[in-house]
Design a protein around this motif. Structure first.
Motif, PDB file in Angstrom:
ATOM      1  N   GLU A   1      70.773  85.387  57.020  1.00 51.53           N
ATOM      2  CA  GLU A   1      71.749  84.515  57.688  1.00 51.53           C
ATOM      3  C   GLU A   1      71.400  84.342  59.162  1.00 51.53           C
ATOM      4  O   GLU A   1      71.469  83.242  59.708  1.00 51.53           O
ATOM      5  N   LEU A   2      71.014  85.431  59.812  1.00 51.28           N
ATOM      6  CA  LEU A   2      70.607  85.339  61.214  1.00 51.28           C
ATOM      7  C   LEU A   2      69.381  84.443  61.372  1.00 51.28           C
ATOM      8  O   LEU A   2      69.303  83.633  62.305  1.00 51.28           O
ATOM      9  N   CYS A   3      68.416  84.573  60.477  1.00 48.22           N
ATOM     10  CA  CYS A   3      67.222  83.718  60.515  1.00 48.22           C
ATOM     11  C   CYS A   3      67.596  82.253  60.323  1.00 48.22           C
ATOM     12  O   CYS A   3      67.043  81.370  60.993  1.00 48.22           O
TER      13      CYS A   3
ATOM     14  N   GLY B   1      62.082  83.198  70.323  1.00 48.13           N
ATOM     15  CA  GLY B   1      60.955  83.835  69.660  1.00 48.13           C
ATOM     16  C   GLY B   1      61.134  85.342  69.546  1.00 48.13           C
ATOM     17  O   GLY B   1      60.844  85.950  68.513  1.00 48.13           O
ATOM     18  N   ARG B   2      61.627  85.951  70.607  1.00 46.57           N
ATOM     19  CA  ARG B   2      61.885  87.390  70.581  1.00 46.57           C
ATOM     20  C   ARG B   2      63.035  87.711  69.626  1.00 46.57           C
ATOM     21  O   ARG B   2      63.035  88.743  68.970  1.00 46.57           O
ATOM     22  N   MET B   3      64.024  86.830  69.549  1.00 42.73           N
ATOM     23  CA  MET B   3      65.129  87.053  68.614  1.00 42.73           C
ATOM     24  C   MET B   3      64.621  87.055  67.184  1.00 42.73           C
ATOM     25  O   MET B   3      65.088  87.842  66.362  1.00 42.73           O
TER      26      MET B   3
ATOM     27  N   ALA C   1      63.288  90.365  66.700  1.00 43.59           N
ATOM     28  CA  ALA C   1      64.366  91.357  66.670  1.00 43.59           C
ATOM     29  C   ALA C   1      65.112  91.346  65.336  1.00 43.59           C
ATOM     30  O   ALA C   1      65.506  92.403  64.838  1.00 43.59           O
ATOM     31  N   ILE C   2      65.281  90.181  64.755  1.00 44.98           N
ATOM     32  CA  ILE C   2      65.974  90.087  63.468  1.00 44.98           C
ATOM     33  C   ILE C   2      65.199  90.847  62.396  1.00 44.98           C
ATOM     34  O   ILE C   2      65.774  91.530  61.567  1.00 44.98           O
ATOM     35  N   GLY C   3      63.897  90.771  62.434  1.00 50.76           N
ATOM     36  CA  GLY C   3      63.076  91.440  61.440  1.00 50.76           C
ATOM     37  C   GLY C   3      62.747  92.885  61.752  1.00 50.76           C
ATOM     38  O   GLY C   3      62.204  93.601  60.923  1.00 50.76           O
ATOM     39  N   CYS C   4      63.088  93.325  62.939  1.00 49.48           N
ATOM     40  CA  CYS C   4      62.737  94.672  63.390  1.00 49.48           C
ATOM     41  C   CYS C   4      63.643  95.719  62.753  1.00 49.48           C
ATOM     42  O   CYS C   4      64.863  95.580  62.761  1.00 49.48           O
ATOM     43  N   GLU C   5      63.034  96.754  62.222  1.00 47.77           N
ATOM     44  CA  GLU C   5      63.808  97.848  61.622  1.00 47.77           C
ATOM     45  C   GLU C   5      64.508  98.689  62.695  1.00 47.77           C
ATOM     46  O   GLU C   5      65.573  99.226  62.454  1.00 47.77           O
TER      47      GLU C   5
ATOM     48  N   PRO D   1      69.105  94.872  69.368  1.00 48.59           N
ATOM     49  CA  PRO D   1      68.109  94.012  70.026  1.00 48.59           C
ATOM     50  C   PRO D   1      68.479  92.524  69.972  1.00 48.59           C
ATOM     51  O   PRO D   1      68.303  91.805  70.958  1.00 48.59           O
ATOM     52  N   VAL D   2      69.025  92.081  68.860  1.00 47.90           N
ATOM     53  CA  VAL D   2      69.428  90.669  68.740  1.00 47.90           C
ATOM     54  C   VAL D   2      70.571  90.383  69.703  1.00 47.90           C
ATOM     55  O   VAL D   2      70.567  89.371  70.414  1.00 47.90           O
ATOM     56  N   VAL D   3      71.532  91.286  69.759  1.00 46.53           N
ATOM     57  CA  VAL D   3      72.688  91.121  70.652  1.00 46.53           C
ATOM     58  C   VAL D   3      72.233  91.070  72.100  1.00 46.53           C
ATOM     59  O   VAL D   3      72.646  90.181  72.863  1.00 46.53           O
ATOM     60  N   ARG D   4      71.370  91.980  72.491  1.00 45.96           N
ATOM     61  CA  ARG D   4      70.927  92.034  73.888  1.00 45.96           C
ATOM     62  C   ARG D   4      70.103  90.809  74.276  1.00 45.96           C
ATOM     63  O   ARG D   4      70.217  90.292  75.387  1.00 45.96           O
ATOM     64  N   LEU D   5      69.267  90.330  73.356  1.00 46.51           N
ATOM     65  CA  LEU D   5      68.500  89.112  73.639  1.00 46.51           C
ATOM     66  C   LEU D   5      69.416  87.905  73.741  1.00 46.51           C
ATOM     67  O   LEU D   5      69.219  87.040  74.606  1.00 46.51           O
ATOM     68  N   ALA D   6      70.418  87.828  72.892  1.00 40.71           N
ATOM     69  CA  ALA D   6      71.373  86.719  72.967  1.00 40.71           C
ATOM     70  C   ALA D   6      72.149  86.770  74.282  1.00 40.71           C
ATOM     71  O   ALA D   6      72.366  85.730  74.917  1.00 40.71           O
TER      72      ALA D   6
END
Length: 107
Positions: free
Chosen positions: A14-16, A78-80, A83-87, A52-57
């Motif tokens: 969903e995030l992607c 791009g970083r998000m 971050a979405i795929g990062c474990e 990470p997604v929250v902080r980048l947003a």
């Protein structure tokens, strides 16, 4: 355990999808629509602990507020994606991704 992994896979998908709408080259969002979409993405990530997604947003929102339309959104988006795929979902991963944006901004 498998149920949690499946749930996170659905959340990441969903995030992607939401991120893809922000990055779509043919779709032109107004500044307000873009900001609302970033906020929605951030809220969803926060619910599931994807720091990470929250902080980048957050950083993207601040950059947009400070710099207006000239903000390099593609760097943050791009970083998000990464971050979405990062474990790793903690502050360390968030700091590393924010640092990579900062390095690219300085270049």
């Amino acid at each position: 355990m498998r149920g949690q992994e499946d749930a996170m896979m659905v959340v990441r998908a969903e995030l992607c999808d939401r991120l893809g709408r922000l990055q779509a080259p043919g779709k032109r969002l107004s500044e307000r629509e873009f900001a609302e979409n970033v906020g929605g993405l951030k809220r969803l990530a926060a619910v599931y602990g994807l720091t990470p997604v929250v902080r980048l947003a957050d950083a993207l929102e601040r950059s947009m507020a400070e710099e207006g339309r000239g903000c390099p959104r593609s760097l943050y988006l791009g970083r998000m994606q990464d971050a979405i795929g990062c474990e790793a979902a903690g502050d360390g991963a968030a700091e590393a991704m924010l640092a990579s944006v900062s390095v690219r901004l300085s270049a």
